[in-house]
Design a protein around this motif. Structure first.
Motif, PDB file in Angstrom:
ATOM      1  N   HIS A   1     -23.539  20.479 -21.166  1.00 19.33           N
ATOM      2  CA  HIS A   1     -23.743  21.570 -22.123  1.00 19.33           C
ATOM      3  C   HIS A   1     -22.859  21.334 -23.358  1.00 19.33           C
ATOM      4  N   HIS A   2     -23.036  20.166 -23.956  1.00 22.57           N
ATOM      5  CA  HIS A   2     -22.207  19.813 -25.113  1.00 22.57           C
ATOM      6  C   HIS A   2     -23.098  19.446 -26.298  1.00 22.57           C
ATOM      7  N   TRP A   3     -22.455  19.401 -27.447  1.00 28.11           N
ATOM      8  CA  TRP A   3     -23.093  18.959 -28.687  1.00 28.11           C
ATOM      9  C   TRP A   3     -22.244  17.833 -29.270  1.00 28.11           C
ATOM     10  N   HIS A   4     -22.829  17.058 -30.187  1.00 26.72           N
ATOM     11  CA  HIS A   4     -22.011  16.011 -30.788  1.00 26.72           C
ATOM     12  C   HIS A   4     -22.460  15.693 -32.216  1.00 26.72           C
ATOM     13  N   LYS A   5     -21.542  15.067 -32.940  1.00 29.33           N
ATOM     14  CA  LYS A   5     -21.798  14.570 -34.286  1.00 29.33           C
ATOM     15  C   LYS A   5     -21.510  13.074 -34.305  1.00 29.33           C
ATOM     16  N   ILE A   6     -22.104  12.405 -35.292  1.00 32.57           N
ATOM     17  CA  ILE A   6     -21.961  10.944 -35.389  1.00 32.57           C
ATOM     18  C   ILE A   6     -21.513  10.573 -36.798  1.00 32.57           C
ATOM     19  N   HIS A   7     -20.515   9.707 -36.868  1.00 28.85           N
ATOM     20  CA  HIS A   7     -20.044   9.178 -38.158  1.00 28.85           C
ATOM     21  C   HIS A   7     -19.984   7.659 -38.081  1.00 28.85           C
ATOM     22  N   ASP A   8     -20.022   7.012 -39.233  1.00 24.72           N
ATOM     23  CA  ASP A   8     -19.735   5.588 -39.240  1.00 24.72           C
ATOM     24  C   ASP A   8     -18.238   5.388 -39.414  1.00 24.72           C
ATOM     25  N   LYS A   9     -17.805   4.148 -39.422  1.00 28.35           N
ATOM     26  CA  LYS A   9     -16.371   3.865 -39.469  1.00 28.35           C
ATOM     27  C   LYS A   9     -15.735   4.215 -40.823  1.00 28.35           C
ATOM     28  N   ASP A  10     -16.595   4.476 -41.833  1.00 28.98           N
ATOM     29  CA  ASP A  10     -16.072   4.898 -43.140  1.00 28.98           C
ATOM     30  C   ASP A  10     -15.995   6.417 -43.252  1.00 28.98           C
ATOM     31  N   GLY A  11     -16.382   7.106 -42.160  1.00 25.42           N
ATOM     32  CA  GLY A  11     -16.307   8.560 -42.156  1.00 25.42           C
ATOM     33  C   GLY A  11     -17.547   9.265 -42.651  1.00 25.42           C
ATOM     34  N   ASN A  12     -18.614   8.515 -42.928  1.00 26.01           N
ATOM     35  CA  ASN A  12     -19.865   9.134 -43.394  1.00 26.01           C
ATOM     36  C   ASN A  12     -20.596   9.784 -42.218  1.00 26.01           C
ATOM     37  N   ASP A  13     -21.041  11.035 -42.400  1.00 26.25           N
ATOM     38  CA  ASP A  13     -21.738  11.777 -41.355  1.00 26.25           C
ATOM     39  C   ASP A  13     -23.184  11.284 -41.256  1.00 26.25           C
ATOM     40  N   LEU A  14     -23.549  10.754 -40.089  1.00 28.52           N
ATOM     41  CA  LEU A  14     -24.890  10.192 -39.879  1.00 28.52           C
ATOM     42  C   LEU A  14     -25.743  11.079 -38.969  1.00 28.52           C
ATOM     43  N   THR A  15     -25.256  12.279 -38.664  1.00 29.07           N
ATOM     44  CA  THR A  15     -25.970  13.145 -37.718  1.00 29.07           C
ATOM     45  C   THR A  15     -27.381  13.460 -38.202  1.00 29.07           C
ATOM     46  N   GLU A  16     -27.524  13.791 -39.472  1.00 31.27           N
ATOM     47  CA  GLU A  16     -28.859  14.106 -40.030  1.00 31.27           C
ATOM     48  C   GLU A  16     -29.785  12.898 -39.955  1.00 31.27           C
ATOM     49  N   LYS A  17     -29.231  11.703 -40.174  1.00 29.89           N
ATOM     50  CA  LYS A  17     -30.061  10.488 -40.100  1.00 29.89           C
ATOM     51  C   LYS A  17     -30.598  10.287 -38.697  1.00 29.89           C
ATOM     52  N   VAL A  18     -29.777  10.603 -37.703  1.00 29.60           N
ATOM     53  CA  VAL A  18     -30.242  10.497 -36.322  1.00 29.60           C
ATOM     54  C   VAL A  18     -31.348  11.512 -36.062  1.00 29.60           C
ATOM     55  N   MET A  19     -31.183  12.721 -36.593  1.00 27.55           N
ATOM     56  CA  MET A  19     -32.233  13.727 -36.441  1.00 27.55           C
ATOM     57  C   MET A  19     -33.542  13.237 -37.056  1.00 27.55           C
ATOM     58  N   ASP A  20     -33.467  12.628 -38.230  1.00 27.24           N
ATOM     59  CA  ASP A  20     -34.672  12.067 -38.865  1.00 27.24           C
ATOM     60  C   ASP A  20     -35.335  11.072 -37.923  1.00 27.24           C
ATOM     61  N   ALA A  21     -34.532  10.178 -37.350  1.00 26.28           N
ATOM     62  CA  ALA A  21     -35.063   9.131 -36.481  1.00 26.28           C
ATOM     63  C   ALA A  21     -35.643   9.692 -35.193  1.00 26.28           C
ATOM     64  N   ILE A  22     -35.002  10.759 -34.681  1.00 19.96           N
ATOM     65  CA  ILE A  22     -35.491  11.372 -33.443  1.00 19.96           C
ATOM     66  C   ILE A  22     -36.920  11.879 -33.620  1.00 19.96           C
ATOM     67  N   TYR A  23     -37.199  12.481 -34.767  1.00 21.36           N
ATOM     68  CA  TYR A  23     -38.541  13.039 -34.974  1.00 21.36           C
ATOM     69  C   TYR A  23     -39.561  11.983 -35.376  1.00 21.36           C
ATOM     70  N   GLU A  24     -39.083  10.784 -35.657  1.00 27.34           N
ATOM     71  CA  GLU A  24     -39.992   9.657 -35.880  1.00 27.34           C
ATOM     72  C   GLU A  24     -40.249   8.887 -34.589  1.00 27.34           C
ATOM     73  N   ASN A  25     -39.303   8.950 -33.633  1.00 26.31           N
ATOM     74  CA  ASN A  25     -39.388   8.194 -32.376  1.00 26.31           C
ATOM     75  C   ASN A  25     -39.188   9.136 -31.203  1.00 26.31           C
ATOM     76  N   GLN A  26     -40.174   9.942 -30.907  1.00 27.41           N
ATOM     77  CA  GLN A  26     -39.981  10.974 -29.884  1.00 27.41           C
ATOM     78  C   GLN A  26     -40.196  10.390 -28.487  1.00 27.41           C
ATOM     79  N   ASP A  27     -39.119   9.806 -27.954  1.00 30.23           N
ATOM     80  CA  ASP A  27     -39.173   9.312 -26.587  1.00 30.23           C
ATOM     81  C   ASP A  27     -37.912   9.749 -25.858  1.00 30.23           C
TER      82      ASP A  27
END
Length: 447
Positions: A204-230
């Motif tokens: 029952h957890h949530w998470h966020k994703i960043h690259d090593k430069d500190g850029n937030d990539l969470t939205e990019k993952v959401m974009d990819a999830i709705y393009e690759n629904q598996d």
């Protein structure tokens, strides 16, 4: 001071996951100076223990290692002077899980191993046993670390901390690893190139994703999830989250959140499986039978590929990495169940949370997360209250507390249905619920 050779005991050693555990140790042979591995089980699991134990010996021999593999039904013998104890047992075996799933579903209510009524009953059966193990550990190996991946891992960890008064415990789950692997693939990166921050409770957890430069990539993952629904989880039917809700969260929920955000759809799917005798528990029982037939092959000297279909892939490898990190003070970033210590300011300081942590020689150091947005906060605080009440009911056998936990749980309708399911499950599991004997006697007498 480090020992030249360490002793590791595994409670539930006859588990189908054990070959992955052995594989994980072999991969880390240069980090872990293992002398003895003790695999422990109960009388009912003796045949499986011997099958999987013999496979473990073949794996170690094939790797050219001189580790001693001991098989025993004597838990105390295995625990004596152990350095690490891992727990992967199931009280009542898979037949108990089948009841956990089918009884609620017979009333049109979600039946699942670690969520809803089934999850609470798994806690009721498991917590007294883990506390008994801890009692033995305090006597026989007080300096050992307890690495628990017996479900429900978060509640089991909290019970050890609060009621076992044992600090050297860490709970583990494979779900974050699955998310890390799948989401890094969606971004076209390796897991090592990314930074994942998890916060919440086990399953029952949530998470966020960043690259090593500190850029937030969470939205990019959401974009990819709705393009690759598996699906990334073997044991949960995949239904996409509502995109508007997911984006509003601003964080990625774990797969188990489908039960809370899409309850009606998940119940519908499970009822279809219930009608065809193909609930997840029934499916797993067949898979396990097939796995143990494979394990019997005297020519087999490695973990078979079929184990990945079991649904708990990477559990054991995570346990091995955790042990290696504690033993060598590696300061690995891992997601574990541990004491909150203020990392999640919306939850009690002394409760168990599942959170990104740095693993040191003195155990996990949770990474501060701070406050949740209101949507996550409301749900996680409700779930934590449910966990606290469930744990207390498991320890005390108090029927009123058990009914209270059922009422709080968002996956169990309150009122007469909750009480009916509770009573049926208490009677069905009575052999493994001695603490509830008085309540069960009253139910059976019709009082």
């Amino acid at each position: 001071m480090k020992k030249d050779r360490i002793k590791i005991a595994t409670i539930g050693g006859g588990s189908s996951y054990t070959p992955e555990l052995i594989e994980g140790y072999i991969k880390r042979k240069d980090e872990l100076p293992i002398g003895e591995i003790w695999l422990v089980d109960i009388e009912e699991g003796k045949e499986k223990l011997e099958i999987v134990g013999n496979l473990a010996r073949r794996m170690v021999q094939k790797a050219g290692l001189d580790w001693e593999i001991h098989l025993t039904l004597d838990r105390r013998e295995a625990l004596k002077d152990a350095d690490f104890v891992s727990t992967q047992f199931r009280v009542g075996l898979l037949d108990a899980r089948i009841k956990d799933e089918r009884i609620p579903l017979s009333h049109g209510v979600l039946g699942q191993e670690t969520n809803g009524a089934g999850g609470m009953f798994k806690a009721f059966r498991t917590i007294p046993v883990i506390l008994d193990i801890v009692k033995d550990m305090k006597e026989l190996c007080p300096n050992a670390w307890l690495v628990n991946f017996t479900n429900p891992a978060g509640m089991v960890t909290e019970a050890v901390l609060k009621y076992g008064n044992f600090e050297r415990v860490v709970g583990l789950c494979n779900v974050p690893i699955g998310h890390n692997m799948r989401e890094s693939q969606l971004l076209g990166k390796t897991v090592e190139e990314l930074q994942f921050q998890y916060a919440g409770l086990n399953h029952h957890h949530w998470h966020k994703i960043h690259d090593k430069d500190g850029n937030d990539l969470t939205e990019k993952v959401m974009d990819a999830i709705y393009e690759n629904q598996d699906n990334i989880m073997e044991n949960i039917k995949f239904i996409p989250f509502f995109e508007e809700q997911l984006r509003d969260l601003g964080m990625l929920p774990c797969g188990y959140h489908q039960y809370y955000y899409l309850t009606d759809d998940m119940v519908k799917k499970e009822l279809e499986e219930f009608a065809t005798n193909s609930t997840r528990a029934e499916t797993v029982k067949k898979l396990e039978a097939e796995l143990f037939e494979i394990y019997k092959n005297p020519e087999l000297g490695e973990k078979p590929e079929q184990l990945s279909k079991r649904g708990g892939a990477y559990y054991s490898d995570a346990a091995c990495e955790l042990i290696a990190s504690i033993h060598n003070d590696k300061r690995t970033d891992m997601v574990v169940s541990t004491r909150n210590n203020g990392a999640l300011s919306d939850l009690p300081y002394d409760c168990a949370v599942e959170v990104s942590s740095i693993i040191t020689a003195t155990g996990p150091k949770p990474i501060n997360f701070g406050k949740f947005p209101a949507a996550q906060r409301g749900l996680v605080q409700l779930m934590k209250a449910m966990e606290e009440v469930t744990i207390e009911a498991a320890v005390t056998g108090n029927y009123g507390k058990a009914l209270q936990a059922f009422t709080i749980n968002p996956l169990v309708p309150s009122g007469k249905i909750a009480k009916t399911i509770l009573d049926e499950m208490l009677v069905a599991h009575k052999d493994h619920l001695p603490q509830f004997k008085e309540a069960i006697d009253k139910i059976e007498k019709g009082n």
